[in-house]
Structures are given as C-alpha cells and as structure tokens.
Design an enzyme around this catalytic site. Structure first.
Site, PDB file in Angstrom:
ATOM      1  N   ARG A  86       0.834  -1.186   0.000  1.00 14.47           N
ATOM      2  CA  ARG A  86       0.000   0.000   0.000  1.00 14.47           C
ATOM      3  C   ARG A  86       0.871   1.239   0.000  1.00 14.47           C
ATOM      4  NH1 ARG A  86      -5.249   1.635   3.453  1.00 14.47           N
ATOM      5  NH2 ARG A  86      -5.418   3.736   2.647  1.00 14.47           N
ATOM      6  N   ARG A  95      -6.100   2.089  -3.784  1.00 14.48           N
ATOM      7  CA  ARG A  95      -5.117   1.402  -2.962  1.00 14.48           C
ATOM      8  C   ARG A  95      -5.121  -0.104  -3.243  1.00 14.48           C
ATOM      9  NH1 ARG A  95      -8.750   2.880   1.364  1.00 14.48           N
ATOM     10  NH2 ARG A  95      -8.314   5.009   0.758  1.00 14.48           N
ATOM     11  N   ASP A 100      -9.585  -2.202   7.634  1.00  7.86           N
ATOM     12  CA  ASP A 100     -10.149  -1.352   8.686  1.00  7.86           C
ATOM     13  C   ASP A 100     -10.778  -2.208   9.778  1.00  7.86           C
ATOM     14  OD1 ASP A 100      -9.533   0.927   7.208  1.00  7.86           O
ATOM     15  OD2 ASP A 100     -11.505   1.004   6.258  1.00  7.86           O
TER      16      ASP A 100
HETATM   17  C1  X6L Z   1     -18.128  13.364   1.826  1.00  7.49           C
HETATM   18  C2  X6L Z   1     -16.776  13.348   2.024  1.00  7.49           C
HETATM   19  C3  X6L Z   1     -18.792  12.161   1.734  1.00  7.49           C
HETATM   20  C4  X6L Z   1     -16.090  12.161   2.105  1.00  7.49           C
HETATM   21  C5  X6L Z   1     -18.108  10.978   1.812  1.00  7.49           C
HETATM   22  C6  X6L Z   1     -16.666   8.498   2.071  1.00  7.49           C
HETATM   23  C7  X6L Z   1     -14.666   9.659   2.205  1.00  7.49           C
HETATM   24  C8  X6L Z   1     -15.973   7.308   2.145  1.00  7.49           C
HETATM   25  C9  X6L Z   1     -13.964   8.485   2.279  1.00  7.49           C
HETATM   26  C10 X6L Z   1     -16.751  10.961   2.006  1.00  7.49           C
HETATM   27  C11 X6L Z   1     -16.020   9.688   2.092  1.00  7.49           C
HETATM   28  C12 X6L Z   1     -14.606   7.329   2.240  1.00  7.49           C
HETATM   29  C13 X6L Z   1     -13.520   2.423  -0.260  1.00  7.49           C
HETATM   30  C14 X6L Z   1     -14.250   3.302  -1.084  1.00  7.49           C
HETATM   31  C15 X6L Z   1     -12.808   4.420   0.028  1.00  7.49           C
HETATM   32  C16 X6L Z   1     -13.830   1.040  -0.302  1.00  7.49           C
HETATM   33  C17 X6L Z   1     -15.523   1.566  -1.921  1.00  7.49           C
HETATM   34  C18 X6L Z   1     -13.859   6.028   2.347  1.00  7.49           C
HETATM   35  C19 X6L Z   1     -12.386   5.978   2.214  1.00  7.49           C
HETATM   36  N1  X6L Z   1     -12.626   3.157   0.428  1.00  7.49           N
HETATM   37  N2  X6L Z   1     -15.247   2.886  -1.901  1.00  7.49           N
HETATM   38  N3  X6L Z   1     -13.803   4.541  -0.871  1.00  7.49           N
HETATM   39  N4  X6L Z   1     -14.846   0.665  -1.140  1.00  7.49           N
HETATM   40  N5  X6L Z   1     -16.500   1.131  -2.726  1.00  7.49           N
HETATM   41  O1  X6L Z   1     -13.247   0.193   0.380  1.00  7.49           O
HETATM   42  O2  X6L Z   1     -14.414   4.971   2.550  1.00  7.49           O
HETATM   43  S1  X6L Z   1     -11.917   5.806   0.548  1.00  7.49           S
HETATM   44 MG    MG Z   2     -11.403   2.101   4.520  1.00  9.28          MG
HETATM   45 MG    MG Z   3      -8.263   2.283   6.221  1.00  8.95          MG
END
Ligand code: X6L
Ligand code: MG
Ligand code: MG
Length: 166
Positions: A86, A95, A100
């Site tokens: 990573r 990534r 988590d």
């Molecule tokens: C506003 C601002 C709304 C930020 C939402 C949501 C940020 C989720 C980060 C957010 C916001 C994340 C995965 C992903 C990520 C994953 C899928 C995160 C961290 N990790 N999408 N996006 N699967 N489908 O494991 O979860 S980045």
């Molecule tokens: Mg995550």
């Molecule tokens: Mg994480």
C-alpha cells in the site's frame, strides 16, 4: 489462556489484482500472531465512495478472533497493508489494500489513532452489507441497529455480490 475477542475487519482493494490481494491479505491476517480468521463474507464489487474517479473496489468483511488489544490489532492490519505494497498517494484514493477495524468486541473506542465502531460503517454499503451478511441483526455498542442502518442506506451506492469461492 487469554480471552479470545471477536472482531470484524473490512477489507478493500482497487489497484493491481484486487481479488488476489484480498486472498493474500486474509492469509497474512490468519498468520499474524494472535489473530484467527473465522468467517469471511461474500466478495462484493462496489462503486467508489468518497473520491469517485477511480476503479471499482472489491470489498469483503472478515470475522476474526484475536487476543490482541485494539492498538495491536491496528498494527497487525497496517502490516498487512504494507505487505501488499500500500502506498498513500492521496486521501480516499485507490489502494492495493485497506484493512479497517469495523467492530472490536462490544466496545466503543475513541482515541486519536482509532475510532471503533468505524465512524462511517453505517453509511457505507460496501462495509455494512457484508457485515450484515455475517452477523444479521445486531445492536452496536453505540445503540444503533444494523437492520435499521441497512434500511437507511442511500440507494446510490452500487454494490454487487460476485460469485467467488476462496
Ligand atoms: C463526503 C466526504 C462524503 C467524504 C463521503 C466516504 C470519504 C468514504 C472516504 C466521504 C467519504 C470514504 C472504499 C471506497 C474508500 C472502499 C468503496 C472512504 C475511504 N474506500 N469505496 N472509498 N470501497 N466502494 O473500500 O471509505 S476511501
Ligand atoms: Mg477504509
Ligand atoms: Mg483504512
């Protein structure tokens, strides 16, 4: 004989060969000292959340039992991420592996390095749906119902169960 504690980990990957990396991550976790992987959810392909312009993810949830305290479990999870190369390019970006801690026993933990239950667990279909597949209805230590959270999920998060057997 230490007490075995049940915990749930959310795994995700969207770079390289995600399914292969998930398989490797589960093996690495299982061989981490003090961690046993007990059950694994189905594999899901999911649309990216947070930062949209990146490949689809593959996500799953693993039920483990562990004798590690939460901070040591976090270190074990981070070691697995590092083993799978990573690299942090940007926050919320693609990534090769993300591990988590979603739940740890029936505990609430809120420190600078660790927030459990995972703060965005209930709003994310990619975490909530595979977790619910393993646990069914449970009440989180924060008092929230998983069934209720399932009904409240926004409908705009695409998630599809993939046929796959490890
Ligand atoms: C506003 C601002 C709304 C930020 C939402 C949501 C940020 C989720 C980060 C957010 C916001 C994340 C995965 C992903 C990520 C994953 C899928 C995160 C961290 N990790 N999408 N996006 N699967 N489908 O494991 O979860 S980045
Ligand atoms: Mg995550
Ligand atoms: Mg994480």
């Amino acid at each position: 004989m230490s007490k075995r504690i049940m915990a749930y980990l959310g795994l995700g990957a969207n770079l390289g060969d995600p399914i292969n990396q998930l398989q490797q991550a589960l093996a690495l976790l299982h061989h981490s000292g003090g961690v046993s992987v007990r059950r694994i959810s189905s594999l899901y392909e999911t649309s990216p959340v947070g930062y949209l312009d990146q490949p689809n993810f593959f996500n799953l949830v693993a039920e483990i039992d562990t004798v590690l305290p939460p901070t040591e479990l976090l270190q074990a999870a981070q070691k697995v991420e590092q083993c799978l190369h990573r690299v942090r390019l940007e926050r919320f970006g693609p990534r090769t592996m993300d591990v988590d801690i979603l739940l740890y026993d029936h505990r609430i933990i809120d420190t600078v390095e660790l927030t459990i239950p995972h703060p965005r667990l209930l709003e994310r279909a990619f975490a909530l749906i595979p977790l619910h597949e393993l646990t069914g209805e449970i009440i989180l230590p924060t008092g929230q119902s998983l069934d209720e959270a399932m009904r409240a999920l926004p409908k705009d998060q695409w998630i599809k169960k993939r046929d796959f057997s490890w």
